[in-house]
Enzyme design. Structure first.
Site, mmCIF file in Angstrom:
data_model
loop_
_atom_site.group_PDB
_atom_site.id
_atom_site.type_symbol
_atom_site.label_atom_id
_atom_site.label_comp_id
_atom_site.label_asym_id
_atom_site.label_seq_id
_atom_site.Cartn_x
_atom_site.Cartn_y
_atom_site.Cartn_z
ATOM 1 N N TRP A 39 0.824 -1.208 0.000
ATOM 2 C CA TRP A 39 0.000 0.000 0.000
ATOM 3 C C TRP A 39 0.859 1.259 0.000
ATOM 4 O O TRP A 39 0.541 2.235 -0.680
ATOM 5 C CB TRP A 39 -1.007 -0.012 1.147
ATOM 6 C CG TRP A 39 -2.082 -1.030 0.915
ATOM 7 C CD1 TRP A 39 -2.343 -2.139 1.663
ATOM 8 C CD2 TRP A 39 -3.021 -1.068 -0.178
ATOM 9 N NE1 TRP A 39 -3.380 -2.856 1.101
ATOM 10 C CE2 TRP A 39 -3.805 -2.240 -0.017
ATOM 11 C CE3 TRP A 39 -3.256 -0.253 -1.287
ATOM 12 C CZ2 TRP A 39 -4.823 -2.583 -0.922
ATOM 13 C CZ3 TRP A 39 -4.262 -0.600 -2.177
ATOM 14 C CH2 TRP A 39 -5.031 -1.748 -1.993
ATOM 15 N N ASP A 80 -1.997 6.501 6.379
ATOM 16 C CA ASP A 80 -3.053 5.661 5.819
ATOM 17 C C ASP A 80 -3.384 4.620 6.887
ATOM 18 O O ASP A 80 -2.611 3.696 7.120
ATOM 19 C CB ASP A 80 -2.543 4.997 4.531
ATOM 20 C CG ASP A 80 -3.546 4.011 3.940
ATOM 21 O OD1 ASP A 80 -4.620 3.800 4.541
ATOM 22 O OD2 ASP A 80 -3.246 3.447 2.869
ATOM 23 N N LYS A 130 -12.740 -1.906 5.683
ATOM 24 C CA LYS A 130 -11.983 -2.843 6.510
ATOM 25 C C LYS A 130 -12.600 -2.891 7.906
ATOM 26 O O LYS A 130 -13.132 -3.905 8.317
ATOM 27 C CB LYS A 130 -10.516 -2.413 6.613
ATOM 28 C CG LYS A 130 -9.570 -2.768 5.458
ATOM 29 C CD LYS A 130 -10.041 -2.518 4.090
ATOM 30 C CE LYS A 130 -9.134 -2.972 2.981
ATOM 31 N NZ LYS A 130 -8.134 -2.033 2.545
HETATM 32 C C1 LIG Z 1 -7.532 -1.546 1.328
HETATM 33 C C2 LIG Z 1 -6.450 -0.527 1.498
HETATM 34 C C3 LIG Z 1 -6.273 0.527 0.584
HETATM 35 C C4 LIG Z 1 -7.117 0.677 -0.664
HETATM 36 O O1 LIG Z 1 -8.403 0.987 -0.338
HETATM 37 P P1 LIG Z 1 -9.505 1.316 -1.454
HETATM 38 O O2 LIG Z 1 -10.591 1.865 -0.619
HETATM 39 O O3 LIG Z 1 -9.826 0.026 -2.131
HETATM 40 O O4 LIG Z 1 -8.919 2.317 -2.384
HETATM 41 C C5 LIG Z 1 -5.270 1.433 0.834
HETATM 42 N N1 LIG Z 1 -4.505 1.341 1.927
HETATM 43 C C6 LIG Z 1 -4.636 0.342 2.820
HETATM 44 C C7 LIG Z 1 -3.739 0.285 4.006
HETATM 45 C C8 LIG Z 1 -5.624 -0.620 2.629
HETATM 46 O O5 LIG Z 1 -5.774 -1.616 3.520
#
Ligand SMILES: *Cc1c(COP(=O)(O)O)cnc(C)c1O
Length: 360
Positions: A102, A172, A196
């Site tokens: 990521w 993030d 998530k």
């Molecule tokens: C799932 C995830 C993303 C991407 O998320 P989307 O909503 O599908 O764009 C980015 N960063 C992390 C840490 C993730 O777990």
């Protein structure tokens, strides 16, 4: 109704009580004669739902009034672009920590808007750990420092808060937000996709300090401008109303359960159960450095990968699904977010013990 244990990394399991409440309110929300899905986003019912969701999130995370909370769309992946567009603020470069899939994507996107200085990387050990802060090469003139506090695919979590002085810290937190308390005041900006640990896909939440908005790069689309979104209370256009509503129910449930300190206790107990089983086994292995073992996403491998499919089949037979690891890591991955009950982890550990007895 029969529910299975869903170990998906995302979209992930939602708390059963939230699903049941949503079901009860689906057709006629609070006696107003319509579903939340059918409400005008400018009507008093929906405006109330969104305002309450924001207030509850602020309470859970301890977000001070000098931060905006934005309910956006486009996923965390859109933030990979929106962060540099809004936060570069005329500076030449930004600092990024590189710890897995990521952060790799965040870095790639940021390079479209400015120079990226990778302060440290764990590529040397296949992203199985996070470099300690004394190994980071921070640039004091950077616009901001970005890191991925929980690498969902590698299962690498950073439990300490990086020190970046006057340079705003950006995280993030898509896959561990609301799993334990965090000190929001240490951050310039935090973002997370909902699917998530928060709610349904389609909602992305940004928490950003006031002084960091309003200086976008030239050509920034209106929808990508934090200031415009903030001034419109996230209603510049139609927000993802139903996803906001479900997230709001999750926030209420977390508050009722004692908030994030209480969630951390449960999450630590759940993760410990699984890591203890991995450590006690000669058949299963955790590839992640101890100090970075994620509480939410737990990858593990079997001694003989030829048995992976059989393990997945055995899991399915016992009502456990979505345990296949990400293609870049292989093996298994158990995602055990807030909504995974400890019974699910106990069932997985019991399966591992039986499987090892049979095949070890
Ligand atoms: C799932 C995830 C993303 C991407 O998320 P989307 O909503 O599908 O764009 C980015 N960063 C992390 C840490 C993730 O777990």
């Amino acid at each position: 109704m029969e529910r299975i244990f869903n170990f998906s990394a995302g979209p992930a399991a939602l708390p059963q009580e939230v699903l049941e409440q949503a079901r009860d309110e689906l057709v006629n929300w609070h006696g107003c004669g319509m579903s939340v899905m059918e409400m005008s986003h400018r009507g008093k019912e929906y405006m109330g739902i969104q305002a309450e969701a924001e207030a509850d999130l602020r309470e859970l995370l301890g977000i001070r009034p000098n931060y905006k909370v934005l309910f956006l769309q486009g996923g965390a992946s859109s933030q990979f672009a929106m962060v540099p567009m809004n936060l570069l603020r005329g500076k030449a470069s930004a600092d990024y920590l590189y710890t897995g899939e990521w952060s790799k994507k965040a870095i790639k996107e940021a390079k479209k808007y400015g120079a990226v200085n990778v302060v440290a990387s764990s590529e040397d050990k296949n992203f199985s750990y996070a470099p300690a802060q004394d190994q980071w090469k921070l640039d004091p003139n950077a616009a901001y420092v970005h890191y991925t506090s929980n690498e969902t695919i590698g299962g690498v979590e950073i439990f300490w808060t990086p020190q970046t002085g006057n340079v705003p810290l950006v995280a993030d937190m898509s896959s561990h937000i609301l799993s334990r308390p965090i000190d929001v005041s240490k951050y310039g900006l935090i973002y997370f996709g909902a699917q998530k640990n928060v709610g349904p896909a389609g909602l992305t939440i940004v928490v950003v300090r006031d002084d960091l908005v309003g200086q976008t790069v030239k050509g920034t689309p209106t929808m990508f401008d934090y200031q415009i979104q903030a001034e419109a209370d996230s209603m510049y256009n139609t927000p993802p109303t139903y996803a906001v509503y479900i997230a709001g129910l999750v926030f209420k449930m977390l508050k009722a359960k004692g908030g994030l300190a209480a969630m951390e206790k449960v999450n630590r107990a759940k993760a410990q159960l699984l890591y203890d089983a991995l450590d006690a086994s000669k058949f299963f292995n955790s590839p992640v450095a101890r100090e970075n073992r994620s509480l939410m996403n737990i990858p593990f491998t079997l001694k003989d990968e030829g048995l992976d499919d059989e393990f997945l089949k055995a899991a399915k037979a016992r009502g456990m699904v979505q345990l296949k690891g990400h293609r870049s890591v292989g093996g298994m991955r158990a995602s055990i977010y807030n909504a995974m009950p400890i019974e699910g982890v106990q069932a997985l550990v019991a399966l591992m013990k039986d499987f090892e007895k049979q095949h070890g």
